[in-house]
Design an enzyme around this catalytic site. Structure first.
Site, PDB file in Angstrom:
ATOM      1  N   TYR A 124     -31.014 -40.797  54.498  1.00  0.00           N
ATOM      2  CA  TYR A 124     -32.231 -41.308  55.314  1.00  0.00           C
ATOM      3  C   TYR A 124     -32.252 -40.859  56.825  1.00  0.00           C
ATOM      4  CZ  TYR A 124     -32.476 -44.623  51.599  1.00  0.00           C
ATOM      5  OH  TYR A 124     -32.703 -45.250  50.505  1.00  0.00           O
ATOM      6  N   LYS A 171     -19.709 -42.580  45.519  1.00  0.00           N
ATOM      7  CA  LYS A 171     -19.640 -41.516  44.561  1.00  0.00           C
ATOM      8  C   LYS A 171     -18.786 -40.489  44.804  1.00  0.00           C
ATOM      9  CE  LYS A 171     -21.562 -40.051  40.419  1.00  0.00           C
ATOM     10  NZ  LYS A 171     -21.335 -40.938  39.343  1.00  0.00           N
ATOM     11  N   ASP A 204     -22.310 -45.968  39.962  1.00  0.00           N
ATOM     12  CA  ASP A 204     -22.983 -46.050  38.578  1.00  0.00           C
ATOM     13  C   ASP A 204     -22.412 -47.307  37.987  1.00  0.00           C
ATOM     14  OD1 ASP A 204     -20.998 -44.309  38.816  1.00  0.00           O
ATOM     15  OD2 ASP A 204     -21.587 -43.164  37.411  1.00  0.00           O
ATOM     16  N   ASP A 228     -29.856 -49.522  49.325  1.00  0.00           N
ATOM     17  CA  ASP A 228     -31.341 -49.681  49.383  1.00  0.00           C
ATOM     18  C   ASP A 228     -31.404 -49.798  47.871  1.00  0.00           C
ATOM     19  OD1 ASP A 228     -34.124 -49.563  49.436  1.00  0.00           O
ATOM     20  OD2 ASP A 228     -34.255 -47.485  49.875  1.00  0.00           O
TER      21      ASP A 228
END
Ligand code: NAI
Length: 333
Positions: A124, A171, A204, A228
């Site tokens: 972002y 991740k 995930d 988000d």
């Protein structure tokens, strides 16, 4: 007591849900001096910019804002006003409580988690460019400073709210540098809070587990992008985007806004569910220390949500945004 608050109505359903919320706040025994300013699409037409300087000045002065959603053009056009506000005022913590509410149609009945989203960096930052005509590059920024402070914020919140567990979402198996750093910071900060259970989850797997067994999760902390996406996923566990409030918190400035966007598909029809905006104002009242008034608005809202006759269209009914707010005011009295 009176409070000076910047009020940004926003785009699409923004003015509808924020005006409904304002109606409720104005019926309370505290006074708000609203500094109503415009940002987003509406202000481009008037001022030639989506974020005029008077909005920044107003927030700097009042230190607190209640904000409706602002439209961001997709794939082109101006930089997100939301992201710009968060970065300008270093509102580094985005807090999104996601809770089952009795009477709201949903597949689950005991969700009660808080998403703590890092709000100042990650993809972002908007550092991206074309590489020739056929490739594009975006740079993901993760820093030790921002990661440690958001994880510390999440643990602190867990202690304050008497929560038991903090899950760090990442991740780092793929992004070993960036998410690896976030994870290392999570592990380091967790050591300062031995009374809170600490766990880690790859984003995930986290998505699947939230859908399978959301009741197992308590406080979730994560970098910006995952926050988000998982916020909208989590909203889907408790009846949809109309239900989930949010707060952007910095050191001395805070902006309260629902998680949802400007919902152009239902804008201007008095159809939007104002619950998320009302609950955002409840978060604002708690931040201001107005705990009794916050509790009474939340209780009145919960009573309305239990009644069959007051369902907005997302809950399968046809109560209008304003009529819903009036029902909350009736319960308050
Ligand atoms: P959205 O959140 O506006 O809408 C997604 C779906 O949820 C739509 O079907 C909408 O009708 C429904 N929905 C949202 N809020 C609702 C409410 N209060 N009551 C009933 N139904 C509701 O997301 P979308 O369509 O992806 O984004 C629209 C615009 O909003 C975009 O320009 C986006 O950039 C912006 N946006 C702004 C945010 C902010 O200002 N903080 C946050 C998210 C999106």
């Amino acid at each position: 007591m009176s409070y000076d608050v910047t009020l940004i109505l926003g785009d699409g359903i923004g003015p509808e849900v924020i005006n409904a919320t304002k109606l409720i706040l104005d019926s309370c025994p505290i006074k708000f001096n609203w500094d109503i300013v415009e940002a987003g699409e509406s202000s481009i037409k008037k001022y030639g910019t989506p974020l005029p300087q008077n909005v920044i000045d107003s927030i700097n002065r009042n230190k607190i804002a209640l904000k409706g959603p602002v439209t961001t053009p997709i794939g082109t056009g101006f930089k997100s006003v939301n992201v710009t506000l968060r970065q300008t005022f270093d509102l580094y913590a985005n807090i999104r409580p996601v809770k089952t509410i009795a009477g709201v149609p949903s597949k689950y009945d005991n969700v009660n988690l808080i998403i703590v989203r890092e709000n100042s960096e990650d993809l972002y930052k908007g550092i991206e460019h074309m590489v020739g005509d056929d490739a594009a590059e975006s740079i993901k920024i993760i820093t030790r400073k921002a990661s440690e402070r958001i994880v510390d914020f999440a643990f602190n919140l867990a202690v304050k709210e008497k929560r038991k567990k903090v899950t760090s979402v990442h991740k780092a198996n793929i992004m070993k540098c960036t998410d690896g750093l976030f994870l290392n910071c999570s592990r380091k900060v967790a050591q300062n809070y031995p009374e809170i259970v600490y766990e880690e989850m790859i984003v995930d797997a986290m998505s699947m587990k939230l859908v399978m067994s959301p009741e197992k999760y308590d406080v979730l902390v994560m970098p910006n992008l995952y926050g988000d996406i998982l916020s909208d996923l989590a909203a889907g566990l408790v009846g949809g985007l109309g239900m989930v409030p949010g707060a952007n918190i910095g050191n001395d400035i805070a902006i309260f806004e629902p998680v949802h966007g400007s919902a152009p598909d239902i804008a201007g029809q008095n159809k939007a569910n104002p619950t998320a905006a009302i609950l955002s104002s409840v978060m604002m009242l708690r931040y201001l220390g107005e705990l009794d008034i916050a509790d009474s608005i939340e209780n009145a809202l919960n009573l309305v949500l239990k009644q069959e006759e007051y369902k907005t269209f997302d809950m399968g009914g046809n109560t209008g945004t304003i009529e819903f707010a009036k029902a909350v005011i009736k319960e308050l009295k």
